[in-house]
Design a protein around this motif. Structure first.
Motif, PDB file in Angstrom:
ATOM      1  N   ARG A  12      -5.670   7.340   4.655  1.00  0.00           N
ATOM      2  CA  ARG A  12      -5.466   5.964   4.196  1.00  0.00           C
ATOM      3  C   ARG A  12      -6.790   5.257   3.911  1.00  0.00           C
ATOM      4  O   ARG A  12      -7.144   5.029   2.766  1.00  0.00           O
ATOM      5  N   ASP A  13      -7.528   4.901   4.950  1.00  0.00           N
ATOM      6  CA  ASP A  13      -8.736   4.087   4.802  1.00  0.00           C
ATOM      7  C   ASP A  13      -9.829   4.861   4.076  1.00  0.00           C
ATOM      8  O   ASP A  13     -10.228   5.937   4.493  1.00  0.00           O
ATOM      9  N   GLY A  14     -10.281   4.305   2.967  1.00  0.00           N
ATOM     10  CA  GLY A  14     -11.342   4.931   2.186  1.00  0.00           C
ATOM     11  C   GLY A  14     -10.831   5.802   1.054  1.00  0.00           C
ATOM     12  O   GLY A  14     -11.581   6.146   0.150  1.00  0.00           O
ATOM     13  N   VAL A  15      -9.542   6.170   1.096  1.00  0.00           N
ATOM     14  CA  VAL A  15      -8.925   6.934   0.013  1.00  0.00           C
ATOM     15  C   VAL A  15      -7.962   6.041  -0.760  1.00  0.00           C
ATOM     16  O   VAL A  15      -7.973   6.017  -1.983  1.00  0.00           O
ATOM     17  N   LEU A  16      -7.144   5.285  -0.022  1.00  0.00           N
ATOM     18  CA  LEU A  16      -6.172   4.386  -0.652  1.00  0.00           C
ATOM     19  C   LEU A  16      -6.640   2.948  -0.674  1.00  0.00           C
ATOM     20  O   LEU A  16      -6.333   2.210  -1.612  1.00  0.00           O
ATOM     21  N   ASN A  17      -7.326   2.535   0.363  1.00  0.00           N
ATOM     22  CA  ASN A  17      -7.701   1.122   0.492  1.00  0.00           C
ATOM     23  C   ASN A  17      -9.158   0.976   0.896  1.00  0.00           C
ATOM     24  O   ASN A  17      -9.770   1.893   1.417  1.00  0.00           O
ATOM     25  N   GLU A  18      -9.656  -0.231   0.636  1.00  0.00           N
ATOM     26  CA  GLU A  18     -11.041  -0.568   0.976  1.00  0.00           C
ATOM     27  C   GLU A  18     -11.231  -0.578   2.490  1.00  0.00           C
ATOM     28  O   GLU A  18     -10.337  -0.969   3.231  1.00  0.00           O
ATOM     29  N   VAL A  19     -12.417  -0.184   2.895  1.00  0.00           N
ATOM     30  CA  VAL A  19     -12.805  -0.244   4.299  1.00  0.00           C
ATOM     31  C   VAL A  19     -14.334  -0.223   4.358  1.00  0.00           C
ATOM     32  O   VAL A  19     -14.985   0.335   3.477  1.00  0.00           O
TER      33      VAL A  19
END
Length: 178
Positions: A9-16
């Motif tokens: 999820r984090d870093g692939v789909l959404n900003e983090v």
């Protein structure tokens, strides 16, 4: 048996870890990366099952509850569905780092559980991530691995490397990944 794309999820789909959001601990912290909706829609249209597998140690560390994590995932699903993209299932590990569970990446527990529940052939599937534990989890599960280098992360030993999810999706659905 079916083929699948397992997505961190984090870093692939959404900003983090950027100027707008450090960690996603509330629904309003969730901002999709450019091209994510289109990439998932392409996977859907090409017959790939799409799963999210995400370490969420913030639950175990007390930064959020499982109900709050559910609200974040509801927002994620809503954002994707608004653009015609669909996720088939989401698995998460709520345990703290170094707790020794079988689900936290780099362990393969989440991937194996989803594969069994959805009749997935892991040898023809992909695990996509932006960190070494994601890639190792894919290896441990027997998938092909894809490294997304969308931040200042060092290149690691995955089977394939792409700058973002849409680049991988374009490659996969155009027949290069088979």
């Amino acid at each position: 048996m079916q083929k699948a794309v397992f997505l961190d999820r984090d870093g692939v789909l959404n900003e983090v870890l950027n100027h707008r959001v450090k960690f996603v601990n509330r629904p309003e912290d969730l901002h999709l990366l450019e091209g994510v909706e289109q990439a998932i829609r392409q996977f859907n249209e090409d017959g790939w099952k799409v799963f999210i597998v995400t370490n969420q140690g913030g639950v175990g560390l007390g930064y959020m509850t499982e109900d709050e994590l559910g609200e974040i995932h509801d927002r994620l699903v809503d954002l994707l569905e608004a653009s015609g993209a669909r996720v088939d299932d989401i698995a998460y590990c709520p345990h703290m780092p170094h707790e020794g569970c079988v689900c936290r990446k780099p362990e393969a527990g989440m991937i194996l559980e989803l594969a069994e529940a959805h009749n997935i052939f892991l040898g023809e599937s992909y695990m996509v991530g932006d960190r070494e534990p994601d890639i190792q989890a894919g290896r441990n599960a027997g998938t092909r691995t894809v490294f997304i280098a969308n931040r200042k992360n060092k290149k690691i030993g995955a089977d394939y490397h792409f700058k973002d999810l849409i680049s991988f999706s374009n490659w996969l659905v155009n027949g290069k990944g088979m």
